[in-house]
Write a protein that holds these residues in place. Structure first.
Motif, PDB file in Angstrom:
ATOM      1  N   LYS A  64      24.256  27.331 -18.605  1.00 61.18           N
ATOM      2  CA  LYS A  64      24.320  26.738 -17.292  1.00 61.18           C
ATOM      3  C   LYS A  64      23.402  25.685 -17.283  1.00 61.18           C
ATOM      4  O   LYS A  64      23.561  24.521 -16.483  1.00 61.18           O
ATOM      5  CB  LYS A  64      24.102  27.726 -16.084  1.00 61.18           C
ATOM      6  N   LYS A  65      22.042  25.508 -17.856  1.00 65.24           N
ATOM      7  CA  LYS A  65      21.326  24.444 -17.740  1.00 65.24           C
ATOM      8  C   LYS A  65      21.962  23.417 -18.462  1.00 65.24           C
ATOM      9  O   LYS A  65      21.666  22.237 -17.972  1.00 65.24           O
ATOM     10  CB  LYS A  65      19.879  24.762 -18.534  1.00 65.24           C
ATOM     11  N   LEU A  66      22.400  23.560 -19.628  1.00 65.81           N
ATOM     12  CA  LEU A  66      23.068  22.455 -20.492  1.00 65.81           C
ATOM     13  C   LEU A  66      24.142  21.816 -19.582  1.00 65.81           C
ATOM     14  O   LEU A  66      24.496  20.761 -19.514  1.00 65.81           O
ATOM     15  CB  LEU A  66      23.601  22.935 -21.921  1.00 65.81           C
ATOM     16  N   GLU A  67      24.872  22.750 -18.876  1.00 61.44           N
ATOM     17  CA  GLU A  67      26.095  22.197 -17.913  1.00 61.44           C
ATOM     18  C   GLU A  67      25.389  21.328 -16.991  1.00 61.44           C
ATOM     19  O   GLU A  67      26.060  20.374 -16.667  1.00 61.44           O
ATOM     20  CB  GLU A  67      26.705  23.333 -17.551  1.00 61.44           C
ATOM     21  N   GLN A  68      24.470  21.704 -16.144  1.00 63.82           N
ATOM     22  CA  GLN A  68      23.786  20.858 -15.142  1.00 63.82           C
ATOM     23  C   GLN A  68      23.243  19.537 -15.744  1.00 63.82           C
ATOM     24  O   GLN A  68      23.505  18.566 -15.301  1.00 63.82           O
ATOM     25  CB  GLN A  68      22.702  21.642 -14.599  1.00 63.82           C
ATOM     26  N   GLN A  69      22.709  19.854 -16.928  1.00 63.95           N
ATOM     27  CA  GLN A  69      22.230  18.524 -17.354  1.00 63.95           C
ATOM     28  C   GLN A  69      23.233  17.407 -17.673  1.00 63.95           C
ATOM     29  O   GLN A  69      23.415  16.280 -17.565  1.00 63.95           O
ATOM     30  CB  GLN A  69      21.446  18.706 -18.693  1.00 63.95           C
ATOM     31  N   ALA A  70      24.473  18.170 -18.288  1.00 68.16           N
ATOM     32  CA  ALA A  70      25.490  17.038 -18.774  1.00 68.16           C
ATOM     33  C   ALA A  70      26.218  16.750 -17.376  1.00 68.16           C
ATOM     34  O   ALA A  70      26.658  15.574 -17.308  1.00 68.16           O
ATOM     35  CB  ALA A  70      26.619  18.079 -19.401  1.00 68.16           C
ATOM     36  N   THR A  71      26.110  17.318 -16.340  1.00 68.85           N
ATOM     37  CA  THR A  71      26.805  16.928 -15.123  1.00 68.85           C
ATOM     38  C   THR A  71      25.872  15.896 -14.493  1.00 68.85           C
ATOM     39  O   THR A  71      26.670  14.959 -14.026  1.00 68.85           O
ATOM     40  CB  THR A  71      27.057  18.118 -14.048  1.00 68.85           C
ATOM     41  N   LYS A  72      24.785  16.002 -14.644  1.00 67.04           N
ATOM     42  CA  LYS A  72      23.935  15.032 -14.052  1.00 67.04           C
ATOM     43  C   LYS A  72      23.999  13.753 -14.962  1.00 67.04           C
ATOM     44  O   LYS A  72      23.844  12.535 -14.358  1.00 67.04           O
ATOM     45  CB  LYS A  72      22.333  15.466 -14.039  1.00 67.04           C
ATOM     46  N   GLN A  73      24.253  13.718 -16.106  1.00 70.71           N
ATOM     47  CA  GLN A  73      24.374  12.522 -17.044  1.00 70.71           C
ATOM     48  C   GLN A  73      25.622  11.764 -16.846  1.00 70.71           C
ATOM     49  O   GLN A  73      25.764  10.523 -16.444  1.00 70.71           O
ATOM     50  CB  GLN A  73      24.311  12.973 -18.421  1.00 70.71           C
ATOM     51  N   THR A  74      26.811  12.503 -16.514  1.00 68.37           N
ATOM     52  CA  THR A  74      28.052  11.751 -15.952  1.00 68.37           C
ATOM     53  C   THR A  74      28.183  11.371 -14.670  1.00 68.37           C
ATOM     54  O   THR A  74      28.924  10.577 -14.376  1.00 68.37           O
ATOM     55  CB  THR A  74      29.028  12.711 -16.246  1.00 68.37           C
ATOM     56  N   THR A  75      27.240  11.833 -13.835  1.00 67.78           N
ATOM     57  CA  THR A  75      27.186  11.318 -12.301  1.00 67.78           C
ATOM     58  C   THR A  75      26.308  10.203 -12.278  1.00 67.78           C
ATOM     59  O   THR A  75      26.263   9.435 -11.226  1.00 67.78           O
ATOM     60  CB  THR A  75      27.071  12.474 -11.601  1.00 67.78           C
ATOM     61  N   SER A  76      25.426   9.928 -13.249  1.00 61.90           N
ATOM     62  CA  SER A  76      24.236   8.793 -13.242  1.00 61.90           C
ATOM     63  C   SER A  76      24.856   7.415 -13.609  1.00 61.90           C
ATOM     64  O   SER A  76      25.711   7.313 -14.430  1.00 61.90           O
ATOM     65  CB  SER A  76      23.061   9.323 -14.202  1.00 61.90           C
TER      66      SER A  76
END
Length: 159
Positions: free
Chosen positions: A147-159
């Motif tokens: 879930k930590k990796l998922e949240q990081q990936a989600t932040k990167q795609t929305t940035s």
């Protein structure tokens, strides 16, 4: 994003990981044996299901959560899936494979063998469920890291 939890048979540790990921099982406490045994798909897949991707649900971020049994072919199946994903989307950023097999203990292996291979479900399922309870914190830790990796990936795609 597709998150694929995988293990040998796709019927125990990866199924539990999916249900934890989907917040249907607790992250911080261990459910009892009956709760584990009643999970959809827990200890219910057969050898015909190896290599099949089982969609378990969609998480709070809209990502698809799946389980898969890879038997002893992980080194062949996972790269093939990543290649296919790449051919479709031209990157692999949206595909996360998570191996839950290192959380599996001897009790789970014995119970799973009795239940799935020998088809003595009434004997094997309680054993694999007890092993799953022993392994639960390790499985939850895998999900927490995912879930930590998922949240990081989600932040990167929305940035």
């Amino acid at each position: 994003m597709i998150i694929l939890y995988h293990c040998y048979g796709g019927s125990h540790s990866s199924i539990i990981a999916c249900w934890i990921h989907l917040n249907k099982l607790p992250m911080d406490s261990v459910p009892d044996r009956k709760h584990i045994e009643s999970l959809p798909l827990f200890d219910q897949l057969t050898s015909q299901d190896y290599g099949r991707i089982m969609k378990i649900g969609t998480d709070e971020f809209g990502n698809t959560i799946c389980s898969m049994g890879v038997k002893n072919q992980k080194d062949m199946i996972i790269p093939a899936l990543k290649d296919l994903y790449y051919e479709i989307y031209k990157n692999t950023d949206g595909f996360l494979d998570v191996d839950t097999s290192h959380a599996v203990n001897l009790t789970m292996k014995i119970g799973g063998f009795i239940s799935r291979t020998l088809k003595l479900t009434a004997l094997g399922r309680p054993i694999v469920a007890l092993g799953s309870i022993k392994a639960y914190k390790n499985i939850a830790r895998i999900v927490e890291n995912t879930k930590k990796l998922e949240q990081q990936a989600t932040k990167q795609t929305t940035s």
